[in-house]
Design a protein around this motif. Sequence first.
Motif, PDB file in Angstrom:
ATOM      1  N   GLY A 187      19.766  -0.135   5.235  1.00 39.51           N
ATOM      2  CA  GLY A 187      20.067   0.244   3.871  1.00 39.51           C
ATOM      3  C   GLY A 187      18.871   0.045   2.965  1.00 39.51           C
ATOM      4  O   GLY A 187      17.723   0.283   3.356  1.00 39.51           O
ATOM      5  N   HIS A 188      19.121  -0.432   1.759  1.00 42.42           N
ATOM      6  CA  HIS A 188      18.069  -0.570   0.763  1.00 42.42           C
ATOM      7  C   HIS A 188      17.103  -1.701   1.122  1.00 42.42           C
ATOM      8  O   HIS A 188      17.493  -2.720   1.689  1.00 42.42           O
ATOM      9  CB  HIS A 188      18.673  -0.858  -0.606  1.00 42.42           C
ATOM     10  N   LEU A 189      15.844  -1.531   0.718  1.00 42.36           N
ATOM     11  CA  LEU A 189      14.865  -2.614   0.804  1.00 42.36           C
ATOM     12  C   LEU A 189      15.163  -3.612  -0.304  1.00 42.36           C
ATOM     13  O   LEU A 189      15.237  -3.248  -1.480  1.00 42.36           O
ATOM     14  CB  LEU A 189      13.447  -2.050   0.651  1.00 42.36           C
ATOM     15  N   ILE A 190      15.319  -4.892   0.068  1.00 38.39           N
ATOM     16  CA  ILE A 190      15.670  -5.923  -0.901  1.00 38.39           C
ATOM     17  C   ILE A 190      14.475  -6.812  -1.227  1.00 38.39           C
ATOM     18  O   ILE A 190      14.269  -7.205  -2.374  1.00 38.39           O
ATOM     19  CB  ILE A 190      16.825  -6.795  -0.375  1.00 38.39           C
ATOM     20  N   ALA A 191      13.671  -7.161  -0.219  1.00 38.14           N
ATOM     21  CA  ALA A 191      12.562  -8.097  -0.439  1.00 38.14           C
ATOM     22  C   ALA A 191      11.514  -7.905   0.651  1.00 38.14           C
ATOM     23  O   ALA A 191      11.736  -7.199   1.641  1.00 38.14           O
ATOM     24  CB  ALA A 191      13.063  -9.541  -0.456  1.00 38.14           C
ATOM     25  N   GLY A 192      10.362  -8.531   0.459  1.00 34.51           N
ATOM     26  CA  GLY A 192       9.297  -8.481   1.451  1.00 34.51           C
ATOM     27  C   GLY A 192       8.113  -9.308   0.987  1.00 34.51           C
ATOM     28  O   GLY A 192       7.965  -9.611  -0.211  1.00 34.51           O
ATOM     29  N   ARG A 193       7.279  -9.682   1.942  1.00 34.00           N
ATOM     30  CA  ARG A 193       6.077 -10.470   1.634  1.00 34.00           C
ATOM     31  C   ARG A 193       4.924  -9.516   1.293  1.00 34.00           C
ATOM     32  O   ARG A 193       4.528  -8.688   2.112  1.00 34.00           O
ATOM     33  CB  ARG A 193       5.706 -11.358   2.821  1.00 34.00           C
ATOM     34  N   LEU A 194       4.405  -9.669   0.094  1.00 32.76           N
ATOM     35  CA  LEU A 194       3.300  -8.837  -0.372  1.00 32.76           C
ATOM     36  C   LEU A 194       1.992  -9.407   0.154  1.00 32.76           C
ATOM     37  O   LEU A 194       1.672 -10.577  -0.093  1.00 32.76           O
ATOM     38  CB  LEU A 194       3.295  -8.800  -1.899  1.00 32.76           C
ATOM     39  N   ARG A 195       1.253  -8.606   0.888  1.00 31.88           N
ATOM     40  CA  ARG A 195      -0.001  -9.075   1.502  1.00 31.88           C
ATOM     41  C   ARG A 195      -1.169  -8.905   0.531  1.00 31.88           C
ATOM     42  O   ARG A 195      -2.178  -8.278   0.820  1.00 31.88           O
ATOM     43  CB  ARG A 195      -0.282  -8.328   2.814  1.00 31.88           C
ATOM     44  N   GLN A 196      -0.993  -9.448  -0.655  1.00 30.77           N
ATOM     45  CA  GLN A 196      -2.020  -9.452  -1.691  1.00 30.77           C
ATOM     46  C   GLN A 196      -1.969 -10.791  -2.414  1.00 30.77           C
ATOM     47  O   GLN A 196      -0.898 -11.395  -2.517  1.00 30.77           O
ATOM     48  CB  GLN A 196      -1.773  -8.339  -2.729  1.00 30.77           C
ATOM     49  N   PRO A 197      -3.087 -11.252  -2.956  1.00 30.93           N
ATOM     50  CA  PRO A 197      -3.034 -12.437  -3.818  1.00 30.93           C
ATOM     51  C   PRO A 197      -2.449 -12.072  -5.174  1.00 30.93           C
ATOM     52  O   PRO A 197      -2.340 -10.894  -5.523  1.00 30.93           O
ATOM     53  CB  PRO A 197      -4.505 -12.841  -3.932  1.00 30.93           C
ATOM     54  N   ALA A 198      -2.080 -13.070  -5.952  1.00 25.19           N
ATOM     55  CA  ALA A 198      -1.454 -12.829  -7.249  1.00 25.19           C
ATOM     56  C   ALA A 198      -2.316 -11.962  -8.149  1.00 25.19           C
ATOM     57  O   ALA A 198      -1.811 -11.111  -8.887  1.00 25.19           O
ATOM     58  CB  ALA A 198      -1.146 -14.167  -7.932  1.00 25.19           C
TER      59      ALA A 198
END
Length: 500
Positions: free
Chosen positions: A167-178
């Motif tokens: 279904g929908h994408l809810i969350a994920g780890r962003l492979r970038q610094p802040a």
Amino acid sequence: MSATNILFLMTDQHRVDTLGAYGNPRVRTPALDGLAAQGTRFDSFFTPTAICTPARASLATGLHPFRHGMLANPERASGGQCELDESQPLLWRRLRERGYRTGHVGKWHIGRENGPEHHGLDGEHLSGALNPVHHPSYERWLRERSLPPFAVSDPVFGTAPNGTGRGHLIAGRLRQPAEATFEAFLADRTVALLEEYAAEWHRTGRPFMLSCHWFGPHLPYLVPDAYYDLYDPDTVPLPPSMAETFAGKPEVQRSYSAYWSSDAFDAAAWRKLIAVYWGYVTLIDEQIGRILEALRAHGLWDDTAVVFTADHGEFTGAHRLNDKGPAMYDDIYRVPAVCRVPGAPARTSDAFATLIDLNPTLLDIAGLPAPDPCDGSSLLPLVRGDDTPEARAVEDRDEIVAEFHGHHFPYAQRMIRDRRHKLVHNMDGVHELYDLASDPHELRNVYASPLYAEVRRDLAGRLYRELLRRGDPAHSWMGYTADIGRGRAPDVDGVADEIA
């Protein structure tokens, strides 16, 4: 330099209970907490409708959604128009006529094609409901700073309710610094415009209104590891309304829960998703802190009003729901709002107010009268602590009326809420009545209870009369389907009573 500058900050899909200033002891939001400590924190602030485009259009026009006509997001248009009616006295046009420079950074989402530059604002149209992470401006900004491009790992998806797949994408780890996030990009853009406006202010005294609108913490929650893991899920309480059974409630709520596969996540998974949502809130708060720091560094703090709010809230598992939708719970209708005006005292206010009121408030800060027509009232007298009829009129409000027209599908609702009760009139399905004193999480629909018959009839009559006063065509349907007793308006021929 008599005119006051305005810095307007808005988030998207932001729950009240994620801020320290609103009582959350765990989430780190020092920038917004500090702003609230110096301004007016509104504790009973609501959106006129819990969907992005019509809520933002109400801010721009000062009108109820049924009056400005933008009833749903352009991506999911449910019969309303997709662009602002430029014959209306839009907020920024009024300010420019007053001599203000007007700038906008970030989410627009008021029109399908016409962005801020179309309406004369300094800024670029970043279209859509979510972070446009492949927009050329953002990708160029990353390259210029030798920052890594957008990439996500460990995505968390729901399950399609029909069993066909994810279904929908809810969350994920962003492979970038802040410093590479889209949120940092928007803060950078805002700080750059602020520097330009500050120079002109100090040189000529020309005032400005500068807005920064984030796309978050709207799902999906895509944040760097430092924010993804910032909060221990074991310390995150689950919303009490996760005990929802949908018994005696509109069937659409159960269907919407399945659409978002809310029950596909167990308690531990929900605690982690809420913890990630909190991390997203902290990431945005840090960017807000950068902007407020720049405001002070440019010597503008004593000459600039700062207003913060959100377009609507988010369920995040409350009522076994996610996102927002056809359910008028406080989770998505009550939003944070802070207004800090130079010289005004720090205070909290429990007065009922909405985004519509911010339109005449911002104009009042600029020394301008409310537009004509306007469905809101300026909150500035209340913020200043004035003992005036205008301030007392806002403080004495005893109810809020909101509307919804649909999102993924047309679905009409009207709601009246006072200090004790909430009535939701659903044009299709059972109606809802909640006793907020005994049931603050809105779990028990007592609409059909004989014990609440008098309350039901009183609220329904008040809602009907208010819709009739506003000219909301929903009053006609309500007149035939709600328990309002006598006092209906005559039919179109004006002879209903004679025939009866």
